[in-house]
Structure formats: C-alpha cells, structure tokens
Design an enzyme around this catalytic site. Structure first.
Site, PDB file in Angstrom:
ATOM      1  N   SER A  46       0.832  -1.205   0.000  1.00 40.14           N
ATOM      2  CA  SER A  46       0.000   0.000   0.000  1.00 40.14           C
ATOM      3  C   SER A  46       0.864   1.251   0.000  1.00 40.14           C
ATOM      4  O   SER A  46       0.517   2.251  -0.636  1.00 40.14           O
ATOM      5  CB  SER A  46      -0.972  -0.001   1.177  1.00 40.14           C
ATOM      6  OG  SER A  46      -0.291  -0.129   2.405  1.00 40.14           O
ATOM      7  N   GLU A  47       1.997   1.231   0.722  1.00 42.09           N
ATOM      8  CA  GLU A  47       2.967   2.327   0.645  1.00 42.09           C
ATOM      9  C   GLU A  47       4.386   1.803   0.827  1.00 42.09           C
ATOM     10  O   GLU A  47       4.602   0.786   1.497  1.00 42.09           O
ATOM     11  CB  GLU A  47       2.698   3.407   1.713  1.00 42.09           C
ATOM     12  CG  GLU A  47       1.572   4.359   1.397  1.00 42.09           C
ATOM     13  CD  GLU A  47       0.360   4.124   2.272  1.00 42.09           C
ATOM     14  OE1 GLU A  47      -0.669   4.769   2.019  1.00 42.09           O
ATOM     15  OE2 GLU A  47       0.430   3.294   3.186  1.00 42.09           O
ATOM     16  N   THR A  48       5.315   2.527   0.236  1.00 46.14           N
ATOM     17  CA  THR A  48       6.748   2.320   0.432  1.00 46.14           C
ATOM     18  C   THR A  48       7.344   3.667   0.827  1.00 46.14           C
ATOM     19  O   THR A  48       7.004   4.699   0.244  1.00 46.14           O
ATOM     20  CB  THR A  48       7.414   1.800  -0.854  1.00 46.14           C
ATOM     21  OG1 THR A  48       6.867   0.516  -1.182  1.00 46.14           O
ATOM     22  CG2 THR A  48       8.917   1.673  -0.687  1.00 46.14           C
TER      23      THR A  48
END
Length: 302
Positions: A46-48
């Site tokens: 979903s996020e990095t």
C-alpha cells in the site's frame, strides 16, 4: 549498479503477518522521484517509504511516501514504521531506556514522532501534520449504500452520520450499524466519486461493534484511486477520525483514548491507538500510535 538497503515491517501490530506491511528504503538520497515510484510499484505494497537526509539539521530525516501509483504528502503507517526503524537503527540502546523523539520532514510538513521499546516491542506515536478537521456531512445515504453494496438502513448509528474529515488527506467516514454490515461490504468503486464527493475517494467505514469489547470501533478502509483496494491499517484516516469522534460524541474536556480495529476482514488484524485531548469542547491535540515489528531486510541492486 547501486545497492540500496531496504527493510520490511508490519505496522500497527505486535507480531509478524498482521498490521499493515511496509517497505522502507533507509538511505535513499540521490534517488529520483521516478525511480522511487518504480521501486514502490515493484514492492506493490500500500505504501513504500524512502528515508533521506533532512533539509533542516534539527530534524531527524526527510521521508517520501509512495503508493504503487503515486506519491503522498503524508501517510500514517509509513510515518510510524519509518520512525520506529530509524530509532532502532540509530539508537537501539536508548529506546529501551527512554522515549526518543523523531522528527520527519514530509511534504505535508514536519511530523513529530515518539518511539519506545517495551518488553521487546517497538511502539511509536505521531501527531498529524495538520489539525484534524470535519469538512462537512454527506447526505445521500442511498447513494453511499449503493457504493458499498449495503442497504440505506444500514448506514449510520446513534447520531453518527457520513462525513468528510481530514488531517492532511481527506477521507469520507461512513458509520454502519454493526459488524454484519461492515463484513458484508461489496464496494462498487465506479460509484465512489458520486457517493463521496472526493476527487480521489478514500473511504473509512466504521462500526461501534468490535471483536474485542474493550476496543471502540472496527473499520475498513478503501482507497482504490491510490491503487489500494483495501488497506489493513490507515494512520492518516485514524488521525482525521479524531475530528469525527469529537463532533459526534462530544466528549468531556480532558484526554480520551480510542482503539480502532482494522484489517480484520482481510486477515491482517491491526490495532490503532488514537489519543484525543479536548478543551472547551474543542479538539486541541491528537496522537496516533501503535506497535511495529520488523520482519525482514535486504538489498536492492538497481
């Protein structure tokens, strides 16, 4: 060929394979934004998050956050995970003795975090970069219900109504009348823009009924415009929920603790702690917190 260290963490969880997974590239100076975006797309989480040297020397680090499709100015679980990782890497002995303050420069502003370790578990908290605010109510329950695959009578409980709120990123908040409705959501993403009146709809659906009666709400979060069909734990939404809780619950002055369950419907149980301080009936302070566990590390060769 560059070699970049990365770390994998589960955020808002005390054990592996729960919470929201996060990849953090710990020394990302010199990476261009398009390369960061490509790496985030490769991890497909979903996020990095990418840690860089801070512009202001009194701050700890700068942080850039990418979904698989775009950069975000602020997001909760990357902020918490990156803060916990930085504390563990740079001051592993100190966090067992006293909480450490970590200040991260994000596009939405400087985010002040606090990290500690208790019984071997890393825990952190942060104050959102902007005060949570309610931006208006959503009146079309039939349209909202159709977007979620529910009946209109299932939308709302007590005096809670659908609303828009933000603490840096706007979310639509939709109360439903129990876990049965929450678990039966079948989102029709094509109807989200009309139902929720947001350019990039992000929707936090919540019920007062919980898996643990000691907790306060259970939620599901859908952010299809950012390439995230359903998010296991969403700290930015929890930040904005502070404004929703104060508006509808009208708590007494003082400090209040709310525990949000999220990710249960997709097998990633998460627990988000939300601390509110109310004075003269108004929300004056918000902190979001939870546990974080590192599950792996490696090297990118690009």
């Amino acid at each position: 060929m560059n070699r970049l260290a990365y770390h994998l963490l589960d955020v808002f969880a005390e054990q592996p394979f729960a919470g929201n997974p996060l990849a953090v590239v710990s020394e990302a100076d010199g990476l261009k934004p398009e390369r960061m975006q490509a790496i985030a797309r490769e991890f497909n989480l979903s996020e990095t998050a990418f840690v860089l040297a801070s512009r202001d020397p009194v701050h700890t680090a700068a942080l850039r956050i990418f979904t698989p499709t775009m950069e975000l100015p602020f997001a909760g679980h990357p902020t918490l995970g990156a803060a916990c990782l930085i504390a563990a890497l740079r001051a592993p002995d100190m966090i067992g003795r006293q909480p450490l303050q970590i200040v991260l420069e994000e596009q939405a502003g400087a985010v002040v975090c606090e990290v500690s370790r208790f019984k071997g578990v890393l825990r952190g908290s942060f104050a959102p970069p902007r005060p949570p605010a309610l931006d208006g109510l959503l009146s079309d329950r039939a349209e909202i219900a159709a977007a979620l695959g529910l009946g209109a009578s299932e939308i709302g409980f007590d005096n809670h109504e659908p609303a828009i709120a933000s603490a840096g990123l706007p979310f639509a908040f939709v109360p439903v009348n129990g876990l049965s409705a929450l678990n039966r959501i079948a989102p029709n993403f094509s109807r989200f823009p009309a139902a929720f009146r947001l350019e990039r709809p992000a929707v936090f659906v919540y019920a007062r009924e919980t898996a643990d009666p000691a907790h306060h709400v259970q939620a599901r979060v859908f952010i299809p415009a950012l390439g995230v069909r359903e998010d296991p734990a969403t700290g930015s939404a929890a930040s904005a929920f502070a404004a929703v809780a104060v508006h509808f619950e009208q708590p007494d002055d003082g400090e209040h603790e709310i525990v949000i369950e999220q990710g249960f419907a997709i097998g990633r149980p998460s627990h988000i702690g939300l601390t509110l301080r109310v004075a003269d009936g108004a929300l004056v302070e918000t902190r979001v917190g939870g546990a974080c566990v590192k599950i792996g590390e490696g090297v990118l060769t690009i």
